[in-house]
Design a protein around this motif. Structure first.
Motif, mmCIF file in Angstrom:
data_model
loop_
_atom_site.group_PDB
_atom_site.id
_atom_site.type_symbol
_atom_site.label_atom_id
_atom_site.label_comp_id
_atom_site.label_asym_id
_atom_site.label_seq_id
_atom_site.Cartn_x
_atom_site.Cartn_y
_atom_site.Cartn_z
ATOM 1 N N VAL A 1 -15.507 34.884 -23.841
ATOM 2 C CA VAL A 1 -16.043 35.178 -22.565
ATOM 3 C C VAL A 1 -17.556 34.543 -22.762
ATOM 4 N N ILE A 2 -18.088 34.972 -23.843
ATOM 5 C CA ILE A 2 -19.585 34.501 -24.028
ATOM 6 C C ILE A 2 -19.795 32.903 -24.340
ATOM 7 N N THR A 3 -18.724 32.405 -25.123
ATOM 8 C CA THR A 3 -18.633 30.947 -25.488
ATOM 9 C C THR A 3 -18.534 30.266 -23.998
ATOM 10 N N ALA A 4 -17.754 30.823 -23.252
ATOM 11 C CA ALA A 4 -17.514 29.996 -21.654
ATOM 12 C C ALA A 4 -18.965 30.214 -20.949
ATOM 13 N N ASN A 5 -19.475 31.320 -21.136
ATOM 14 C CA ASN A 5 -20.657 31.691 -20.488
ATOM 15 C C ASN A 5 -21.952 30.878 -20.804
ATOM 16 N N ILE A 6 -21.982 30.531 -22.150
ATOM 17 C CA ILE A 6 -22.935 29.662 -22.689
ATOM 18 C C ILE A 6 -22.930 28.223 -23.055
ATOM 19 N N VAL A 7 -21.804 27.807 -22.782
ATOM 20 C CA VAL A 7 -21.399 26.428 -23.350
ATOM 21 C C VAL A 7 -22.431 25.428 -22.655
ATOM 22 N N HIS A 8 -22.894 25.700 -21.547
ATOM 23 C CA HIS A 8 -23.786 24.647 -20.958
ATOM 24 C C HIS A 8 -25.133 24.685 -21.525
ATOM 25 N N LEU A 9 -25.322 25.788 -22.509
ATOM 26 C CA LEU A 9 -26.941 25.804 -23.011
ATOM 27 C C LEU A 9 -26.579 24.879 -24.501
ATOM 28 N N TYR A 10 -25.611 24.446 -24.943
ATOM 29 C CA TYR A 10 -25.373 23.714 -26.135
ATOM 30 C C TYR A 10 -24.716 22.281 -26.113
ATOM 31 N N THR B 1 -22.390 20.893 -27.898
ATOM 32 C CA THR B 1 -21.003 20.750 -27.906
ATOM 33 C C THR B 1 -20.219 22.142 -27.740
ATOM 34 N N LEU B 2 -19.047 22.142 -27.794
ATOM 35 C CA LEU B 2 -18.153 23.363 -27.439
ATOM 36 C C LEU B 2 -18.431 24.277 -28.725
ATOM 37 N N GLU B 3 -18.339 23.422 -29.929
ATOM 38 C CA GLU B 3 -18.063 23.994 -31.293
ATOM 39 C C GLU B 3 -19.363 24.657 -31.506
ATOM 40 N N SER B 4 -20.505 24.355 -31.023
ATOM 41 C CA SER B 4 -21.899 24.891 -31.376
ATOM 42 C C SER B 4 -21.999 26.171 -30.534
ATOM 43 N N ALA B 5 -21.486 26.064 -29.191
ATOM 44 C CA ALA B 5 -21.502 27.298 -28.522
ATOM 45 C C ALA B 5 -20.532 28.386 -28.885
ATOM 46 N N PHE B 6 -19.381 28.039 -29.410
ATOM 47 C CA PHE B 6 -18.472 28.863 -30.039
ATOM 48 C C PHE B 6 -19.198 29.703 -31.229
ATOM 49 N N ARG B 7 -19.828 28.742 -32.174
ATOM 50 C CA ARG B 7 -20.300 29.174 -33.155
ATOM 51 C C ARG B 7 -21.458 30.335 -33.027
ATOM 52 N N HIS B 8 -22.238 29.900 -32.350
ATOM 53 C CA HIS B 8 -23.411 31.131 -31.852
ATOM 54 C C HIS B 8 -22.626 32.198 -31.265
ATOM 55 N N ALA B 9 -21.667 31.933 -30.410
ATOM 56 C CA ALA B 9 -21.015 33.137 -29.912
ATOM 57 C C ALA B 9 -20.433 34.126 -30.622
ATOM 58 N N VAL B 10 -19.706 33.572 -31.661
ATOM 59 C CA VAL B 10 -18.879 34.172 -32.639
ATOM 60 C C VAL B 10 -19.900 35.023 -33.572
ATOM 61 N N PHE B 11 -20.874 34.194 -34.083
ATOM 62 C CA PHE B 11 -21.840 34.899 -34.871
ATOM 63 C C PHE B 11 -22.482 36.026 -34.037
ATOM 64 N N GLN B 12 -22.929 35.822 -32.842
ATOM 65 C CA GLN B 12 -23.702 37.181 -32.558
ATOM 66 C C GLN B 12 -22.661 38.143 -32.060
ATOM 67 N N VAL B 13 -21.454 37.850 -31.661
ATOM 68 C CA VAL B 13 -20.480 39.030 -31.333
ATOM 69 C C VAL B 13 -20.204 39.504 -32.633
ATOM 70 N N ALA B 14 -20.042 38.905 -33.864
ATOM 71 C CA ALA B 14 -19.651 39.472 -35.062
ATOM 72 C C ALA B 14 -20.917 40.445 -35.782
ATOM 73 N N THR B 15 -22.149 39.803 -35.428
ATOM 74 C CA THR B 15 -23.355 40.624 -36.046
ATOM 75 C C THR B 15 -23.541 41.895 -35.044
ATOM 76 N N ILE B 16 -23.234 41.817 -33.945
ATOM 77 C CA ILE B 16 -23.717 42.957 -32.956
ATOM 78 C C ILE B 16 -22.563 44.118 -33.375
ATOM 79 N N THR B 17 -21.273 43.485 -33.170
ATOM 80 C CA THR B 17 -20.256 44.512 -33.309
ATOM 81 C C THR B 17 -19.778 45.110 -34.766
ATOM 82 N N LYS C 1 -25.449 38.977 -22.391
ATOM 83 C CA LYS C 1 -26.427 39.784 -22.896
ATOM 84 C C LYS C 1 -25.711 41.348 -22.694
ATOM 85 N N THR C 2 -25.089 41.378 -21.402
ATOM 86 C CA THR C 2 -24.383 42.719 -21.276
ATOM 87 C C THR C 2 -23.310 43.042 -22.091
ATOM 88 N N ILE C 3 -22.472 42.019 -22.373
ATOM 89 C CA ILE C 3 -21.421 42.315 -23.356
ATOM 90 C C ILE C 3 -22.012 42.763 -24.723
#
Length: 481
Positions: A284-293, A295-311, A329-331
């Motif tokens: 969900v976060i990757t799809a939500n932020i993909v327009h900010l990065y 490539t899709l890979e960079s969006a996924f990388r930042h999304a999965v890192f932040q999900v992992a670091t928070i959870t 941010k809500t997620i």
């Protein structure tokens, strides 16, 4: 209350902290950091002298009941934090007693919230001690003591139950001492493996050691001002992401893998829920932020890192998610409260408690629809005891009360709602960064000393899962039976 036995165990803990702190002292000696060496040596001497004195009169009655176990755990973490803060204060690395205590409590509780804006200029021995407090606190100092101090299994279990995260604590093998050794063995091997992978990828040795220690404890203290983002390396980000997730899984799973019980791992309900939560949140976060990065890979990388670091409640940073859309941010805020798996080094409410609460809610709905039906709550195929259900609901109710009570107290500083509420949520969940003025690129130095004390207590409440700290402040607990 068996006060002599309490003093005896506290003495062991103080000696253990003194010995562990000697590694930082040796580093200060090696680097010629004389001021820091003096600070460490003074603290070590105090710990060893006082600890030895408290151990000198070993009690004949070595019985520990549940209430002693809870009180010993709470006192241990407070004593560790006070002495752990001394090198920061005596060396002048951090200004103010409250700031030193906040930083140390944040370290030992593996929260990672900091009052420092300039980190890279600190002496190496001080940087190492910050990261090392994460590693010590991750598995728990009492688990370490249980592995080396001869205590009976019945007495040890009360201590382990009071310190271990999650609604249910179980032994891996019949003896608690052996269980503690197995847990620390797995912990050490995973830490070393991450060090090797980071170093092999080009990260300097000192940096690799510090970041592996912080990751293992799911703490998040970095030796760089901009955390993992400073290296600008997808390889480092993926390695750290993987290990943050590994350390946020129940350590029983690693033991089951060692004994080749793969079926039990795949069937583990909490693990399945956790991986689904991580997967859906990342998607969900990757799809939500993909327009900010780019490539899709960079969006996924930042999304999965932040999900992992928070959870995982680690708190490392590779992106300023304060600039992300509100959905993302809500997620992340929801994941901050949810946390990792029980029996891991992560914080938060724990996924296992979430599952129990979810099933309890569904049971009540079914009971309303079918009043005569009998619905048993099961976890991992086993019936969840009434004691565990009561403990889980009691924990959640107390958590909410602490959350709002602390929020009201912190609001005295008159910062905006998002700053105050996320500061409390992130410290109570042992995560580190929040939103707004305590966001991923900010720190907690803006708060008053009063608020820092409140947030420090929240970190201790979160790490010890509330009840040991509450019992410590209960007058009835100190009365002689």
């Amino acid at each position: 209350m068996n006060y002599k036995m309490m003093a005896y165990i506290l003495g062991n803990i103080m000696q253990a902290e003194g010995l562990l702190m000697s590694i930082s002292a040796l580093l200060a000696l090696y680097k010629g950091e004389i001021n820091e060496l003096r600070a460490f040596l003074i603290t070590i001497i105090l710990l060893l002298v006082i600890g030895t004195a408290m151990k000198h009169f070993a009690p004949k009655n070595k019985r520990i009941y549940g209430r002693e176990g809870f009180v010993i755990v709470a006192l241990s973490w407070i004593v560790m934090s006070i002495f752990g803060a001394m090198p920061f204060y005596l060396s002048g690395a951090i200004d103010g007693i409250v700031n030193c205590l906040f930083e140390t409590v944040s370290g030992f509780t593996t929260t990672g919230a900091t009052v420092l804006s300039e980190i890279e200029g600190l002496p190496m021995s001080i940087l190492f001690w910050r990261s090392f407090t994460h590693w010590i606190g991750g598995m728990g100092i009492l688990v370490f003591v249980l592995a080396i101090v001869p205590l009976g299994d019945e007495r040890s279990m009360h201590l382990m139950k009071a310190e271990a995260p999650g609604p249910v604590v179980s032994k891996l093998v019949p003896k608690i001492k052996s269980t503690a050794k197995i847990l620390y063995g797995i912990y050490i091997v995973l830490t070393i493996l991450e060090m090797i992978l980071l170093f092999a990828g080009g990260m300097p040795l000192f940096d690799s050691v510090n970041h592996a220690l912080s990751t293992a404890g799911t703490g998040g203290f970095s030796i760089k001002n901009s955390s993992i983002a400073a290296y600008n390396s997808p390889y480092f980000e993926y390695v750290v992401t993987i290990f943050m997730l590994l350390f946020s899984i129940n350590f029983n799973m690693f033991y089951l893998l060692l004994v080749r019980d793969f079926k039990a791992v795949f069937k583990n309900e909490e693990l399945r829920y956790y991986l689904v939560i991580v997967g859906i949140s990342t998607a969900v976060i990757t799809a939500n932020i993909v327009h900010l990065y780019p490539t899709l890979e960079s969006a996924f990388r930042h999304a999965v890192f932040q999900v992992a670091t928070i959870t995982s409640t680690t708190g490392f940073i590779t992106a300023n998610y304060e600039e992300w859309p509100e959905l993302s941010k809500t997620i992340l805020v929801v994941l901050t409260m949810l946390g990792a798996c029980g029996g891991s080094t992560g914080g938060g409410i724990k996924v296992s408690r979430f599952i129990i609460l979810l099933k309890l809610t569904l049971r009540e709905i079914r009971h309303i629809v079918h009043p005569r039906s009998v619905n048993i709550i099961k976890l991992e195929g086993q019936r969840v005891s009434d004691e565990t259900i009561q403990g889980t609901t009691g924990y959640f109710i107390t958590y909410v009360m602490l959350l709002f009570g602390s929020f009201i107290l912190v609001s005295i500083d008159n910062y905006d709602f998002t700053t105050s509420i996320t500061a409390v949520i992130t410290t109570l969940g042992n995560v580190g960064p929040g939103l707004s003025l305590v966001g991923p690129v900010e720190n907690f130095s803006l708060f008053s000393d009063f608020s820092k004390i409140v947030l420090s207590l929240d970190m201790l409440f979160g790490r010890l899962e509330i009840f040991p700290m509450i019992m410590l402040f209960s007058p009835s607990i100190w009365r002689k039976a």
